[in-house]
Design a protein around this motif. Structure first.
Motif, PDB file in Angstrom:
ATOM      1  N   VAL A 201       1.020  -1.250   0.081  1.00 13.12           N
ATOM      2  CA  VAL A 201       0.325  -0.121  -0.124  1.00 13.12           C
ATOM      3  C   VAL A 201       1.189   0.870  -0.192  1.00 13.12           C
ATOM      4  O   VAL A 201       1.837   1.366   0.578  1.00 13.12           O
ATOM      5  CB  VAL A 201      -0.888   0.121   1.938  1.00 13.12           C
ATOM      6  N   GLU A 202       0.797   2.012  -0.599  1.00 16.91           N
ATOM      7  CA  GLU A 202       1.173   3.026  -0.782  1.00 16.91           C
ATOM      8  C   GLU A 202       0.171   4.538  -0.789  1.00 16.91           C
ATOM      9  O   GLU A 202      -0.459   4.343  -0.542  1.00 16.91           O
ATOM     10  CB  GLU A 202       2.339   3.564  -2.134  1.00 16.91           C
ATOM     11  N   ARG A 203       1.085   5.666  -0.366  1.00 18.71           N
ATOM     12  CA  ARG A 203       0.449   6.920  -0.097  1.00 18.71           C
ATOM     13  C   ARG A 203       0.326   7.898  -1.150  1.00 18.71           C
ATOM     14  O   ARG A 203       1.958   7.805  -1.554  1.00 18.71           O
ATOM     15  CB  ARG A 203       0.482   6.986   1.745  1.00 18.71           C
ATOM     16  N   GLY A 204      -0.287   8.407  -1.396  1.00 19.19           N
ATOM     17  CA  GLY A 204      -0.312   9.119  -2.184  1.00 19.19           C
ATOM     18  C   GLY A 204      -1.135   9.465  -3.134  1.00 19.19           C
ATOM     19  O   GLY A 204      -1.934   8.155  -3.950  1.00 19.19           O
ATOM     20  N   ALA A 205      -0.850  10.313  -4.616  1.00 18.68           N
ATOM     21  CA  ALA A 205      -1.584   9.616  -5.814  1.00 18.68           C
ATOM     22  C   ALA A 205      -1.474   8.065  -6.628  1.00 18.68           C
ATOM     23  O   ALA A 205      -0.388   7.596  -6.440  1.00 18.68           O
ATOM     24  CB  ALA A 205      -1.100  10.940  -6.846  1.00 18.68           C
ATOM     25  N   PRO A 206      -2.568   7.585  -7.316  1.00 13.62           N
ATOM     26  CA  PRO A 206      -1.893   6.212  -7.860  1.00 13.62           C
ATOM     27  C   PRO A 206      -1.009   6.156  -8.743  1.00 13.62           C
ATOM     28  O   PRO A 206      -0.391   5.287  -8.530  1.00 13.62           O
ATOM     29  CB  PRO A 206      -3.027   5.839  -8.491  1.00 13.62           C
ATOM     30  N   GLY A 207      -0.444   6.657 -10.079  1.00 11.06           N
ATOM     31  CA  GLY A 207       0.329   6.874 -10.842  1.00 11.06           C
ATOM     32  C   GLY A 207       1.520   7.084 -10.648  1.00 11.06           C
ATOM     33  O   GLY A 207       3.073   5.982 -10.267  1.00 11.06           O
ATOM     34  N   PRO A 208       2.348   7.772  -9.419  1.00 12.47           N
ATOM     35  CA  PRO A 208       3.476   8.138  -8.640  1.00 12.47           C
ATOM     36  C   PRO A 208       3.784   6.317  -7.982  1.00 12.47           C
ATOM     37  O   PRO A 208       4.809   6.280  -7.862  1.00 12.47           O
ATOM     38  CB  PRO A 208       3.519   9.244  -8.101  1.00 12.47           C
ATOM     39  N   GLY A 209       2.625   6.129  -6.809  1.00 14.85           N
ATOM     40  CA  GLY A 209       2.132   5.123  -6.148  1.00 14.85           C
ATOM     41  C   GLY A 209       3.097   3.524  -6.684  1.00 14.85           C
ATOM     42  O   GLY A 209       4.128   3.209  -5.975  1.00 14.85           O
ATOM     43  N   LEU A 210       2.095   3.739  -8.463  1.00 11.61           N
ATOM     44  CA  LEU A 210       2.859   2.472  -8.972  1.00 11.61           C
ATOM     45  C   LEU A 210       4.480   2.813  -9.161  1.00 11.61           C
ATOM     46  O   LEU A 210       4.865   1.857  -9.245  1.00 11.61           O
ATOM     47  CB  LEU A 210       1.834   2.173  -9.435  1.00 11.61           C
ATOM     48  N   VAL A 211       4.847   4.206  -9.797  1.00 11.60           N
ATOM     49  CA  VAL A 211       6.177   3.878 -10.203  1.00 11.60           C
ATOM     50  C   VAL A 211       7.365   4.005  -8.864  1.00 11.60           C
ATOM     51  O   VAL A 211       7.974   2.946  -9.084  1.00 11.60           O
ATOM     52  CB  VAL A 211       5.788   5.459 -10.315  1.00 11.60           C
ATOM     53  N   ARG A 212       6.675   4.111  -7.729  1.00 11.58           N
ATOM     54  CA  ARG A 212       7.630   3.583  -7.139  1.00 11.58           C
ATOM     55  C   ARG A 212       7.529   2.484  -5.933  1.00 11.58           C
ATOM     56  O   ARG A 212       8.768   2.123  -5.627  1.00 11.58           O
ATOM     57  CB  ARG A 212       7.082   4.565  -5.498  1.00 11.58           C
ATOM     58  N   ALA A 213       6.653   1.306  -6.706  1.00 12.11           N
ATOM     59  CA  ALA A 213       6.357   0.336  -6.294  1.00 12.11           C
ATOM     60  C   ALA A 213       7.155  -0.654  -7.308  1.00 12.11           C
ATOM     61  O   ALA A 213       7.369  -1.897  -6.644  1.00 12.11           O
ATOM     62  CB  ALA A 213       4.567  -0.277  -5.598  1.00 12.11           C
ATOM     63  N   ALA A 214       7.633  -0.087  -8.132  1.00  6.17           N
ATOM     64  CA  ALA A 214       8.110  -0.519 -10.033  1.00  6.17           C
ATOM     65  C   ALA A 214       9.237  -0.733  -9.830  1.00  6.17           C
ATOM     66  O   ALA A 214       9.525  -1.190 -11.167  1.00  6.17           O
ATOM     67  CB  ALA A 214       7.299  -0.216 -10.809  1.00  6.17           C
ATOM     68  N   VAL A 215       9.562  -0.035  -8.959  1.00  2.82           N
ATOM     69  CA  VAL A 215      11.405  -0.947  -9.464  1.00  2.82           C
ATOM     70  C   VAL A 215      12.178  -1.766  -9.849  1.00  2.82           C
ATOM     71  O   VAL A 215      12.980  -1.602 -10.292  1.00  2.82           O
ATOM     72  CB  VAL A 215      12.305  -0.023  -7.780  1.00  2.82           C
ATOM     73  N   ASP A 216      11.475  -3.078  -9.208  1.00  2.00           N
ATOM     74  CA  ASP A 216      12.503  -4.055  -9.717  1.00  2.00           C
ATOM     75  C   ASP A 216      11.426  -5.369 -10.870  1.00  2.00           C
ATOM     76  O   ASP A 216      11.486  -5.848 -11.102  1.00  2.00           O
ATOM     77  CB  ASP A 216      12.365  -5.043  -8.492  1.00  2.00           C
ATOM     78  N   ALA A 217      10.225  -4.497 -11.039  1.00  2.00           N
ATOM     79  CA  ALA A 217       9.478  -4.846 -11.926  1.00  2.00           C
ATOM     80  C   ALA A 217      10.128  -5.151 -13.762  1.00  2.00           C
ATOM     81  O   ALA A 217      10.974  -4.349 -14.053  1.00  2.00           O
ATOM     82  CB  ALA A 217       7.958  -3.655 -12.472  1.00  2.00           C
ATOM     83  N   ALA A 218       9.197  -6.219 -13.421  1.00  2.00           N
ATOM     84  CA  ALA A 218      10.336  -6.896 -14.916  1.00  2.00           C
ATOM     85  C   ALA A 218       8.917  -6.042 -16.853  1.00  2.00           C
ATOM     86  O   ALA A 218       9.190  -5.565 -17.723  1.00  2.00           O
ATOM     87  CB  ALA A 218       9.712  -8.420 -15.456  1.00  2.00           C
ATOM     88  N   ILE A 219       7.514  -6.136 -15.599  1.00  2.00           N
ATOM     89  CA  ILE A 219       6.436  -5.563 -16.403  1.00  2.00           C
ATOM     90  C   ILE A 219       5.293  -5.092 -15.317  1.00  2.00           C
ATOM     91  O   ILE A 219       5.389  -6.091 -14.235  1.00  2.00           O
ATOM     92  CB  ILE A 219       5.506  -6.525 -17.103  1.00  2.00           C
ATOM     93  N   VAL A 220       4.830  -4.076 -15.208  1.00  3.19           N
ATOM     94  CA  VAL A 220       3.130  -3.446 -15.064  1.00  3.19           C
ATOM     95  C   VAL A 220       2.180  -3.242 -15.859  1.00  3.19           C
ATOM     96  O   VAL A 220       2.263  -2.938 -16.722  1.00  3.19           O
ATOM     97  CB  VAL A 220       3.412  -1.847 -14.917  1.00  3.19           C
ATOM     98  N   VAL A 221       1.212  -4.492 -15.058  1.00  5.78           N
ATOM     99  CA  VAL A 221       0.234  -4.233 -15.398  1.00  5.78           C
ATOM    100  C   VAL A 221      -1.173  -3.269 -14.965  1.00  5.78           C
ATOM    101  O   VAL A 221      -1.552  -3.353 -13.461  1.00  5.78           O
ATOM    102  CB  VAL A 221      -0.011  -5.178 -15.549  1.00  5.78           C
ATOM    103  N   MET A 222      -2.031  -2.322 -15.673  1.00  7.08           N
ATOM    104  CA  MET A 222      -3.044  -1.664 -15.082  1.00  7.08           C
ATOM    105  C   MET A 222      -4.018  -1.814 -16.047  1.00  7.08           C
ATOM    106  O   MET A 222      -4.051  -2.676 -17.702  1.00  7.08           O
ATOM    107  CB  MET A 222      -2.501   0.068 -15.819  1.00  7.08           C
ATOM    108  N   GLY A 223      -5.469  -1.015 -14.981  1.00  5.66           N
ATOM    109  CA  GLY A 223      -6.625  -1.777 -16.085  1.00  5.66           C
ATOM    110  C   GLY A 223      -7.031  -0.570 -17.248  1.00  5.66           C
ATOM    111  O   GLY A 223      -6.022   0.647 -16.968  1.00  5.66           O
ATOM    112  N   ARG A 224      -7.689  -1.057 -17.747  1.00  7.48           N
ATOM    113  CA  ARG A 224      -8.376   0.016 -18.788  1.00  7.48           C
ATOM    114  C   ARG A 224      -9.254   1.093 -18.504  1.00  7.48           C
ATOM    115  O   ARG A 224     -10.586   0.622 -17.981  1.00  7.48           O
ATOM    116  CB  ARG A 224      -8.362   0.003 -20.122  1.00  7.48           C
TER     117      ARG A 224
END
Length: 258
Positions: A201-224
């Motif tokens: 769980v990240e605090r703040g706006a969804p976009g920046p929160g997802l970017v912070r959590a994706a440091v070690d990501a191979a792929i990021v998945v989002m809903g349209r």
């Protein structure tokens, strides 16, 4: 959670990919990445100089499970022009779309995590089962990421979210953590092979929160998001993630095609 997870799981397939580029040939690196995603026995085709009106026909001809979009983040392509082209693709395509710019790190089989953004509504309901099956298909871990706002805002529970913000901000994080845990349980139950699923769980706006959590990501998945496919927009979280993406971003449409 309104998705029929078992139906989404049963319908899942990733054997054919179509790689498109707005001008010229898609790079060999992007095509190789698509091949690594579909795996042995899969099929990858390319569509150079892709004009978005021709995409539906090309996708149907291939019967593509995934459309890989090589987006040109070049000096002559402003962010506005890039956003317009991506929006046009989203309007034309009813399949999951992997959006890739030249700054993206294209390593899948080499490790990393499938990171899935957890919002609310039909976009999330379709994206999370798809992300879980992708993680299983690639042999990667899955990370579920949700966010809670730093300001009063209507959320999935409407006015109750605003009241909770003023009474005890920690409650919103607790509720989001419970949502992630419920999703994790459903996703573990739907996969044939056990996968490791973490929640954050990240605090703040969804976009920046997802970017912070994706440091070690191979792929990021989002809903349209979008009321109708012909009116789909680059909502703020997706726009922010694309602007900062160092990994492929897969956008999954809702099950009903809305």
């Amino acid at each position: 959670m309104g998705a029929d997870v078992s139906r989404t799981c049963a319908d899942w397939s990733l054997r054919r990919a179509l790689v498109v580029a707005p001008h010229g040939e898609p790079s060999a690196e992007v095509t190789a990445w698509a091949s690594s995603v579909v795996g042995l026995g899969g099929e990858v085709r390319t569509l150079p100089d892709a004009e978005t009106p021709s995409l539906p026909t090309a996708i149907d001809d291939v019967d593509a499970d995934l459309v890989v979009v090589a987006v040109p983040f070049e000096p002559r392509w402003s962010r506005h022009a890039t956003a317009n082209w991506v929006r046009s693709v989203l309007q034309q395509v009813d399949r999951p779309i992997a959006i890739i710019g030249p700054l993206v790190r294209l390593s899948v089989r080499g490790g990393g995590t499938v990171v899935a953004g957890v919002g609310c509504g039909p976009g999330t309901d379709a994206a999370l089962p798809w992300a879980a099956r992708l993680a299983e298909h690639l042999g990667l871990d899955l990370a579920l990421v949700g966010t809670v706002p730093n300001h009063p805002a209507l959320g999935p529970d409407g006015l109750l979210d605003v009241i909770a913000f003023y009474l005890d901000r920690g409650v919103l994080a607790d509720w989001k953590a419970e949502d992630l845990e419920r999703w994790a349980g459903e996703l573990r139950a739907m996969t044939s092979t056990p996968i490791d699923i973490s929640q954050r769980v990240e605090r703040g706006a969804p976009g920046p929160g997802l970017v912070r959590a994706a440091v070690d990501a191979a792929i990021v998945v989002m809903g349209r998001h979008g009321f109708r496919r012909d009116h789909v927009a680059l909502h703020k979280p997706l726009r922010h993630v694309l602007d900062h993406a160092e990994w492929p971003v897969v956008v999954v449409p809702p099950e009903d095609g809305e």
